[in-house]
Design a protein around this motif. Sequence first.
Motif, PDB file in Angstrom:
ATOM      1  N   ALA A   1       0.832  -1.216   0.000  1.00 30.49           N
ATOM      2  CA  ALA A   1       0.000   0.000   0.000  1.00 30.49           C
ATOM      3  C   ALA A   1       0.863   1.261   0.000  1.00 30.49           C
ATOM      4  CB  ALA A   1      -0.938  -0.001   1.207  1.00 30.49           C
ATOM      5  N   GLY A   2       2.137   1.088   0.402  1.00 29.76           N
ATOM      6  CA  GLY A   2       3.053   2.228   0.423  1.00 29.76           C
ATOM      7  C   GLY A   2       3.050   2.985   1.728  1.00 29.76           C
ATOM      8  N   VAL A   3       2.389   2.438   2.746  1.00 32.98           N
ATOM      9  CA  VAL A   3       2.348   3.123   4.043  1.00 32.98           C
ATOM     10  C   VAL A   3       3.365   2.542   5.025  1.00 32.98           C
ATOM     11  CG1 VAL A   3      -0.059   3.822   3.738  1.00 32.98           C
ATOM     12  CG2 VAL A   3       0.460   1.661   4.881  1.00 32.98           C
ATOM     13  N   MET A   4       3.978   1.453   4.636  1.00 37.08           N
ATOM     14  CA  MET A   4       5.157   0.894   5.305  1.00 37.08           C
ATOM     15  C   MET A   4       6.239   0.870   4.233  1.00 37.08           C
ATOM     16  SD  MET A   4       5.610  -2.740   7.386  1.00 37.08           S
ATOM     17  CE  MET A   4       4.890  -2.154   8.939  1.00 37.08           C
ATOM     18  N   ASP A   5       7.457   1.322   4.559  1.00 35.04           N
ATOM     19  CA  ASP A   5       8.490   1.449   3.518  1.00 35.04           C
ATOM     20  C   ASP A   5       9.265   0.154   3.299  1.00 35.04           C
ATOM     21  OD1 ASP A   5       8.503   4.440   5.040  1.00 35.04           O
ATOM     22  OD2 ASP A   5       8.402   4.430   2.844  1.00 35.04           O
ATOM     23  N   ILE A   6       9.530  -0.539   4.410  1.00 36.34           N
ATOM     24  CA  ILE A   6      10.372  -1.740   4.311  1.00 36.34           C
ATOM     25  C   ILE A   6      10.085  -2.637   5.507  1.00 36.34           C
ATOM     26  CG2 ILE A   6      12.318  -0.640   5.524  1.00 36.34           C
ATOM     27  CD1 ILE A   6      14.185  -2.004   3.412  1.00 36.34           C
ATOM     28  N   TYR A   7      10.141  -3.946   5.273  1.00 33.54           N
ATOM     29  CA  TYR A   7       9.821  -4.919   6.323  1.00 33.54           C
ATOM     30  C   TYR A   7      10.801  -6.064   6.235  1.00 33.54           C
ATOM     31  CZ  TYR A   7       7.459  -9.304   7.717  1.00 33.54           C
ATOM     32  OH  TYR A   7       7.166 -10.558   8.206  1.00 33.54           O
ATOM     33  N   TRP A   8      11.388  -6.408   7.398  1.00 36.95           N
ATOM     34  CA  TRP A   8      12.437  -7.436   7.451  1.00 36.95           C
ATOM     35  C   TRP A   8      12.048  -8.510   8.452  1.00 36.95           C
ATOM     36  CZ3 TRP A   8      16.383  -8.202  11.489  1.00 36.95           C
ATOM     37  CH2 TRP A   8      17.490  -9.002  11.082  1.00 36.95           C
ATOM     38  N   GLU A   9      12.125  -9.769   8.039  1.00 35.83           N
ATOM     39  CA  GLU A   9      11.895 -10.853   8.987  1.00 35.83           C
ATOM     40  C   GLU A   9      12.559 -12.135   8.530  1.00 35.83           C
ATOM     41  OE1 GLU A   9       7.854 -11.574  10.400  1.00 35.83           O
ATOM     42  OE2 GLU A   9       8.633 -12.986  11.877  1.00 35.83           O
ATOM     43  N   GLY A  10      12.995 -12.895   9.512  1.00 29.50           N
ATOM     44  CA  GLY A  10      13.498 -14.243   9.241  1.00 29.50           C
ATOM     45  C   GLY A  10      12.773 -15.175  10.191  1.00 29.50           C
ATOM     46  N   GLY A  11      12.379 -16.349   9.677  1.00 31.10           N
ATOM     47  CA  GLY A  11      11.738 -17.337  10.531  1.00 31.10           C
ATOM     48  C   GLY A  11      10.295 -17.604  10.181  1.00 31.10           C
ATOM     49  N   CYS A  12       9.660 -16.677   9.428  1.00 32.50           N
ATOM     50  CA  CYS A  12       8.295 -16.991   9.018  1.00 32.50           C
ATOM     51  C   CYS A  12       8.358 -17.941   7.821  1.00 32.50           C
ATOM     52  CB  CYS A  12       7.485 -15.726   8.747  1.00 32.50           C
ATOM     53  SG  CYS A  12       8.321 -14.450   7.877  1.00 32.50           S
ATOM     54  N   TYR A  13       7.199 -18.306   7.302  1.00 30.52           N
ATOM     55  CA  TYR A  13       7.134 -19.381   6.303  1.00 30.52           C
ATOM     56  C   TYR A  13       6.425 -18.916   5.040  1.00 30.52           C
ATOM     57  CZ  TYR A  13       8.550 -22.743   9.934  1.00 30.52           C
ATOM     58  OH  TYR A  13       9.242 -23.449  10.918  1.00 30.52           O
ATOM     59  N   ALA A  14       6.379 -19.800   4.036  1.00 33.09           N
ATOM     60  CA  ALA A  14       5.718 -19.474   2.766  1.00 33.09           C
ATOM     61  C   ALA A  14       4.274 -19.062   2.990  1.00 33.09           C
ATOM     62  CB  ALA A  14       5.794 -20.667   1.820  1.00 33.09           C
ATOM     63  N   TRP A  15       3.571 -19.684   3.963  1.00 29.99           N
ATOM     64  CA  TRP A  15       2.159 -19.343   4.155  1.00 29.99           C
ATOM     65  C   TRP A  15       1.989 -17.934   4.736  1.00 29.99           C
ATOM     66  CZ3 TRP A  15       4.014 -23.977   6.517  1.00 29.99           C
ATOM     67  CH2 TRP A  15       4.478 -23.807   7.819  1.00 29.99           C
ATOM     68  N   ASP A  16       3.016 -17.430   5.413  1.00 35.11           N
ATOM     69  CA  ASP A  16       2.953 -16.053   5.940  1.00 35.11           C
ATOM     70  C   ASP A  16       3.096 -15.021   4.820  1.00 35.11           C
ATOM     71  OD1 ASP A  16       4.892 -17.380   8.571  1.00 35.11           O
ATOM     72  OD2 ASP A  16       2.877 -16.572   8.866  1.00 35.11           O
ATOM     73  N   VAL A  17       3.817 -15.385   3.736  1.00 35.69           N
ATOM     74  CA  VAL A  17       4.250 -14.354   2.781  1.00 35.69           C
ATOM     75  C   VAL A  17       3.723 -14.537   1.358  1.00 35.69           C
ATOM     76  CG1 VAL A  17       6.395 -14.044   4.117  1.00 35.69           C
ATOM     77  CG2 VAL A  17       6.412 -15.536   2.091  1.00 35.69           C
ATOM     78  N   ALA A  18       3.282 -15.735   0.981  1.00 33.12           N
ATOM     79  CA  ALA A  18       2.996 -15.988  -0.457  1.00 33.12           C
ATOM     80  C   ALA A  18       1.955 -15.034  -1.031  1.00 33.12           C
ATOM     81  CB  ALA A  18       2.549 -17.443  -0.653  1.00 33.12           C
ATOM     82  N   ALA A  19       0.860 -14.837  -0.310  1.00 35.57           N
ATOM     83  CA  ALA A  19      -0.210 -13.961  -0.830  1.00 35.57           C
ATOM     84  C   ALA A  19       0.264 -12.512  -0.886  1.00 35.57           C
ATOM     85  CB  ALA A  19      -1.444 -14.083   0.063  1.00 35.57           C
ATOM     86  N   GLY A  20       0.873 -12.061   0.218  1.00 33.79           N
ATOM     87  CA  GLY A  20       1.341 -10.676   0.260  1.00 33.79           C
ATOM     88  C   GLY A  20       2.398 -10.413  -0.781  1.00 33.79           C
ATOM     89  N   TRP A  21       3.189 -11.439  -1.078  1.00 36.82           N
ATOM     90  CA  TRP A  21       4.281 -11.304  -2.055  1.00 36.82           C
ATOM     91  C   TRP A  21       3.723 -10.906  -3.419  1.00 36.82           C
ATOM     92  CZ3 TRP A  21       9.140 -14.606  -1.276  1.00 36.82           C
ATOM     93  CH2 TRP A  21      10.043 -14.443  -2.307  1.00 36.82           C
ATOM     94  N   CYS A  22       2.656 -11.590  -3.839  1.00 37.30           N
ATOM     95  CA  CYS A  22       2.032 -11.266  -5.138  1.00 37.30           C
ATOM     96  C   CYS A  22       1.491  -9.845  -5.103  1.00 37.30           C
ATOM     97  CB  CYS A  22       0.905 -12.269  -5.423  1.00 37.30           C
ATOM     98  SG  CYS A  22       0.093 -12.008  -7.000  1.00 37.30           S
ATOM     99  N   ILE A  23       0.836  -9.472  -4.000  1.00 37.38           N
ATOM    100  CA  ILE A  23       0.267  -8.137  -3.857  1.00 37.38           C
ATOM    101  C   ILE A  23       1.386  -7.082  -3.873  1.00 37.38           C
ATOM    102  CG2 ILE A  23      -1.037  -6.632  -2.258  1.00 37.38           C
ATOM    103  CD1 ILE A  23      -2.425  -9.354  -1.303  1.00 37.38           C
ATOM    104  N   LEU A  24       2.483  -7.383  -3.191  1.00 37.99           N
ATOM    105  CA  LEU A  24       3.623  -6.457  -3.160  1.00 37.99           C
ATOM    106  C   LEU A  24       4.200  -6.240  -4.551  1.00 37.99           C
ATOM    107  CD1 LEU A  24       5.760  -4.874  -1.404  1.00 37.99           C
ATOM    108  CD2 LEU A  24       7.104  -6.997  -1.413  1.00 37.99           C
ATOM    109  N   GLU A  25       4.461  -7.341  -5.265  1.00 44.48           N
ATOM    110  CA  GLU A  25       5.076  -7.195  -6.598  1.00 44.48           C
ATOM    111  C   GLU A  25       4.147  -6.463  -7.556  1.00 44.48           C
ATOM    112  OE1 GLU A  25       6.417 -11.130  -7.804  1.00 44.48           O
ATOM    113  OE2 GLU A  25       8.440 -10.655  -7.055  1.00 44.48           O
ATOM    114  N   GLU A  26       2.848  -6.728  -7.446  1.00 42.66           N
ATOM    115  CA  GLU A  26       1.901  -6.057  -8.333  1.00 42.66           C
ATOM    116  C   GLU A  26       1.738  -4.578  -7.992  1.00 42.66           C
ATOM    117  OE1 GLU A  26       2.038  -8.514 -10.910  1.00 42.66           O
ATOM    118  OE2 GLU A  26       0.370  -7.131 -11.251  1.00 42.66           O
TER     119      GLU A  26
END
Length: 307
Positions: free
Chosen positions: A228-253
Amino acid sequence: MADKIDLVAIQGTLVAIARHAGEMMRNATGKELETDEKMNAVDVVTETDKRIEDLVNSLLSKEYPTYSFVGEESYEKGVTKLTDAPTFICDPIDGTQNFIHGFPLACISLGFTHKKKPKVGVVYNPFADVLFSAIKGQGAFMVDNFSLAPGQGQGKVKSLPLSPGRKLGSLETALVGIEFGSQREGHNFDLKLEVYKKLTASKGTGGAMAGAVRSMGSAALNICYTAAGVMDIYWEGGCYAWDVAAGWCILEESGGRMVGGNPGKWDPAVDDRKYLAVREGGKEEQKRIVEEFWGLMGGRSWIMSID
Ligand code: LIP
């Protein structure tokens, strides 16, 4: 020839499921909020997590019997593997700690990958009643007041990012998403705390003097707010594909980018478990802030298996 994959139909199915799951989250009471421990006392699951995932898996396996399914609550370490097959990736409730406390930052995250690349993403926070969605190549969107039937004041569909072309500066001017995760001892925990100290410390002491640092408790929502552009950058290690897969597509688009959580990893896999998401803002500016963040790690890296 492989059957053509109808991403528009898949997105429609996932949106309908998210609406239903959102109702279950909103209506959960009593025993449905009781928790079981997983890895440790902070890594918990509720009856509602399990019920939602069972519903999602059953609905999707009926409609897409030949596609694979990976879900947080049915995942078996060392057994469940993400493959190149068309795969639904489900976190029934991302932000479970928030959910059990009634803190309104929890969501269902429903992703679809093919050849391990995110192609559809649907993330719905029923407490804020906001849905994020994207189909590869067709843009990213958010909808406010999603639960209202169309025409009953449902917020208009907004394309992401909300303010295209807004300057992406350095960490000092950024709003940064971080998480403490479930791993609370050892190398990765020490790395996290050292990086957070350097991220927030003054320039005079060698820090980045980050303007605002937020830990929202949901990887999926961190990534969606970066889209959405209201957070500039987000860093994490330890989460999994289910935490990020959907958001990843939304982020790239949205024009954002997902790089690795370890320095120099420009093209991570969706199940890499170490991520750095950066919002839309120009390729050079994205590269600059990514390298600034990686520089905080002082040559150190996350050390973790991907399963
Ligand atoms: C959460 C992740 C978050 C992480 C938390 C937790 P859950 O997922 O979204 O990024 O820091 O430890 O794993 O468990 O709420 O589905």
